[in-house]
Design a protein around this motif. Sequence first.
Motif, PDB file in Angstrom:
ATOM      1  N   ALA A 117      33.544  32.903  72.313  1.00  0.00           N
ATOM      2  CA  ALA A 117      33.532  32.406  73.693  1.00  0.00           C
ATOM      3  C   ALA A 117      34.505  31.238  73.836  1.00  0.00           C
ATOM      4  O   ALA A 117      35.211  31.122  74.846  1.00  0.00           O
ATOM      5  CB  ALA A 117      32.116  31.979  74.084  1.00  0.00           C
ATOM      6  N   THR A 118      34.560  30.366  72.822  1.00  0.00           N
ATOM      7  CA  THR A 118      35.467  29.222  72.894  1.00  0.00           C
ATOM      8  C   THR A 118      36.927  29.677  72.850  1.00  0.00           C
ATOM      9  O   THR A 118      37.784  29.105  73.531  1.00  0.00           O
ATOM     10  CB  THR A 118      35.163  28.220  71.771  1.00  0.00           C
ATOM     11  N   ALA A 119      37.202  30.723  72.079  1.00  0.00           N
ATOM     12  CA  ALA A 119      38.573  31.265  72.051  1.00  0.00           C
ATOM     13  C   ALA A 119      38.978  31.708  73.457  1.00  0.00           C
ATOM     14  O   ALA A 119      40.083  31.412  73.925  1.00  0.00           O
ATOM     15  CB  ALA A 119      38.656  32.449  71.083  1.00  0.00           C
ATOM     16  N   LEU A 120      38.071  32.370  74.163  1.00  0.00           N
ATOM     17  CA  LEU A 120      38.380  32.807  75.530  1.00  0.00           C
ATOM     18  C   LEU A 120      38.559  31.603  76.461  1.00  0.00           C
ATOM     19  O   LEU A 120      39.385  31.632  77.379  1.00  0.00           O
ATOM     20  CB  LEU A 120      37.269  33.719  76.058  1.00  0.00           C
ATOM     21  N   ALA A 121      37.779  30.523  76.205  1.00  0.00           N
ATOM     22  CA  ALA A 121      37.874  29.314  77.039  1.00  0.00           C
ATOM     23  C   ALA A 121      39.210  28.604  76.842  1.00  0.00           C
ATOM     24  O   ALA A 121      39.545  27.693  77.592  1.00  0.00           O
ATOM     25  CB  ALA A 121      36.718  28.363  76.719  1.00  0.00           C
ATOM     26  N   CYS A 122      39.953  29.013  75.833  1.00  0.00           N
ATOM     27  CA  CYS A 122      41.262  28.402  75.555  1.00  0.00           C
ATOM     28  C   CYS A 122      42.416  29.226  76.127  1.00  0.00           C
ATOM     29  O   CYS A 122      43.585  28.870  75.922  1.00  0.00           O
ATOM     30  CB  CYS A 122      41.454  28.213  74.050  1.00  0.00           C
ATOM     31  N   LEU A 123      42.127  30.316  76.829  1.00  0.00           N
ATOM     32  CA  LEU A 123      43.185  31.132  77.436  1.00  0.00           C
ATOM     33  C   LEU A 123      43.457  30.625  78.851  1.00  0.00           C
ATOM     34  O   LEU A 123      42.507  30.366  79.600  1.00  0.00           O
ATOM     35  CB  LEU A 123      42.770  32.608  77.488  1.00  0.00           C
ATOM     36  N   ARG A 124      44.706  30.489  79.211  1.00  0.00           N
ATOM     37  CA  ARG A 124      45.064  29.968  80.542  1.00  0.00           C
ATOM     38  C   ARG A 124      44.480  30.848  81.657  1.00  0.00           C
ATOM     39  O   ARG A 124      44.637  32.073  81.632  1.00  0.00           O
ATOM     40  CB  ARG A 124      46.584  29.908  80.671  1.00  0.00           C
ATOM     41  N   ASP A 125      43.800  30.230  82.603  1.00  0.00           N
ATOM     42  CA  ASP A 125      43.243  30.905  83.792  1.00  0.00           C
ATOM     43  C   ASP A 125      42.301  32.059  83.434  1.00  0.00           C
ATOM     44  O   ASP A 125      42.136  33.000  84.216  1.00  0.00           O
ATOM     45  CB  ASP A 125      44.370  31.445  84.694  1.00  0.00           C
ATOM     46  N   PHE A 126      41.684  32.008  82.271  1.00  0.00           N
ATOM     47  CA  PHE A 126      40.824  33.126  81.847  1.00  0.00           C
ATOM     48  C   PHE A 126      39.603  33.289  82.749  1.00  0.00           C
ATOM     49  O   PHE A 126      38.970  32.320  83.144  1.00  0.00           O
ATOM     50  CB  PHE A 126      40.356  32.930  80.404  1.00  0.00           C
ATOM     51  N   GLU A 127      39.281  34.513  83.057  1.00  0.00           N
ATOM     52  CA  GLU A 127      37.996  34.838  83.688  1.00  0.00           C
ATOM     53  C   GLU A 127      37.345  35.931  82.855  1.00  0.00           C
ATOM     54  O   GLU A 127      38.017  36.863  82.405  1.00  0.00           O
ATOM     55  CB  GLU A 127      38.191  35.326  85.119  1.00  0.00           C
ATOM     56  N   PHE A 128      36.043  35.800  82.669  1.00  0.00           N
ATOM     57  CA  PHE A 128      35.307  36.729  81.821  1.00  0.00           C
ATOM     58  C   PHE A 128      35.520  38.156  82.317  1.00  0.00           C
ATOM     59  O   PHE A 128      35.388  38.432  83.518  1.00  0.00           O
ATOM     60  CB  PHE A 128      33.823  36.361  81.850  1.00  0.00           C
ATOM     61  N   LEU A 129      35.820  39.056  81.405  1.00  0.00           N
ATOM     62  CA  LEU A 129      36.163  40.430  81.768  1.00  0.00           C
ATOM     63  C   LEU A 129      34.904  41.293  81.833  1.00  0.00           C
ATOM     64  O   LEU A 129      34.063  41.230  80.932  1.00  0.00           O
ATOM     65  CB  LEU A 129      37.116  41.014  80.713  1.00  0.00           C
ATOM     66  N   MET A 130      34.787  42.097  82.854  1.00  0.00           N
ATOM     67  CA  MET A 130      33.668  43.039  82.945  1.00  0.00           C
ATOM     68  C   MET A 130      34.048  44.265  82.108  1.00  0.00           C
ATOM     69  O   MET A 130      34.456  45.315  82.622  1.00  0.00           O
ATOM     70  CB  MET A 130      33.395  43.402  84.411  1.00  0.00           C
ATOM     71  N   LEU A 131      33.926  44.086  80.805  1.00  0.00           N
ATOM     72  CA  LEU A 131      34.473  45.066  79.872  1.00  0.00           C
ATOM     73  C   LEU A 131      33.409  45.976  79.255  1.00  0.00           C
ATOM     74  O   LEU A 131      33.704  47.088  78.840  1.00  0.00           O
ATOM     75  CB  LEU A 131      35.230  44.299  78.768  1.00  0.00           C
ATOM     76  N   ASP A 132      32.194  45.501  79.162  1.00  0.00           N
ATOM     77  CA  ASP A 132      31.125  46.321  78.583  1.00  0.00           C
ATOM     78  C   ASP A 132      29.793  45.907  79.209  1.00  0.00           C
ATOM     79  O   ASP A 132      29.731  44.992  80.031  1.00  0.00           O
ATOM     80  CB  ASP A 132      31.076  46.189  77.048  1.00  0.00           C
ATOM     81  N   GLN A 133      28.744  46.586  78.812  1.00  0.00           N
ATOM     82  CA  GLN A 133      27.417  46.339  79.385  1.00  0.00           C
ATOM     83  C   GLN A 133      26.966  44.886  79.187  1.00  0.00           C
ATOM     84  O   GLN A 133      26.374  44.285  80.075  1.00  0.00           O
ATOM     85  CB  GLN A 133      26.430  47.300  78.727  1.00  0.00           C
ATOM     86  N   ASN A 134      27.237  44.332  78.011  1.00  0.00           N
ATOM     87  CA  ASN A 134      26.841  42.947  77.755  1.00  0.00           C
ATOM     88  C   ASN A 134      27.565  41.983  78.695  1.00  0.00           C
ATOM     89  O   ASN A 134      26.979  41.007  79.175  1.00  0.00           O
ATOM     90  CB  ASN A 134      27.137  42.553  76.303  1.00  0.00           C
ATOM     91  N   ALA A 135      28.851  42.242  78.944  1.00  0.00           N
ATOM     92  CA  ALA A 135      29.619  41.358  79.833  1.00  0.00           C
ATOM     93  C   ALA A 135      29.047  41.380  81.247  1.00  0.00           C
ATOM     94  O   ALA A 135      28.999  40.349  81.926  1.00  0.00           O
ATOM     95  CB  ALA A 135      31.081  41.785  79.858  1.00  0.00           C
ATOM     96  N   CYS A 136      28.583  42.552  81.702  1.00  0.00           N
ATOM     97  CA  CYS A 136      28.057  42.680  83.073  1.00  0.00           C
ATOM     98  C   CYS A 136      26.850  41.775  83.305  1.00  0.00           C
ATOM     99  O   CYS A 136      26.555  41.389  84.438  1.00  0.00           O
ATOM    100  CB  CYS A 136      27.668  44.124  83.366  1.00  0.00           C
TER     101      CYS A 136
END
Length: 255
Positions: A117-136
């Motif tokens: 999660a922290t790796a994603l928080a380090c991406l510019r303008d990142f928004e959580f991706l609706m990529l799988d059931q857990n993400a939803c």
Amino acid sequence: MTALEHDPRPPAMASETELREDLAAAFRWAAHLDMNEGVANHFSVAVDDGGERFLINPRGMHFSQARASELAMMDTRRLGEDPLAHGVDPTAWVLHGHLHERVPRARCVLHTHMPYATALACLRDFEFLMLDQNACRFYDRIAYDRDYAGMALDPDEGARVAAMLDGGRDVLFLGNHGVIVIGRSVAEAFDDLYYLECAARLQVLALSTGRELSLIDDATASMVCEQWLSYPEGSELHFRAVRDALDAMGADYRR
Ligand SMILES: [Zn+2]
């Protein structure tokens, strides 16, 4: 109300003994899952409805050694005092103190620098991706703080961060830093923390392929989120199983 309708009412406040055991178990299992970092990162839980008094890890405690009786009891009415005199980390005092004071629905507050999660928080303008059931599960439940300003040592920084969770979101991505998850009970917040890291790990893996992502549309993601939130006893069953696993390992977190 049917079994699959989301109950918006907060669960009844547990006893202090139960809250201490639950929070100690959450520390132990987070360590088991490698979500902790040194003796940093903090979990807290309010012991009253208004969030005035809350339990938190004492300074220097390793997550893997958490015990119910050794958790520190804090009081938001004493936020102006020196945290070191209370045996609590200054950053924990600022972040958790202001959150409990300002957002009473945040009975439990979990802050980690868990790697995916922290790796994603380090991406510019990142928004959580609706990529799988857990993400939803996190559809429309995440706020983003993109203004990293160093360690939270200033009361103004605590108030600023708390305000970002005042609008009804349950997860805060702290840019270049980590995440905060809030919940109405330790079980609820821990379940979210767990699935957030699962979904984040999948996103890091999928992004690492460089291939085009197949995203879930908003209507479906929203519907799946509601299914998650109304799933009968989902978080309670998970947390009970965590406690059972700790008991089977002989962990003395209840002490
Ligand atoms: Zn942090």
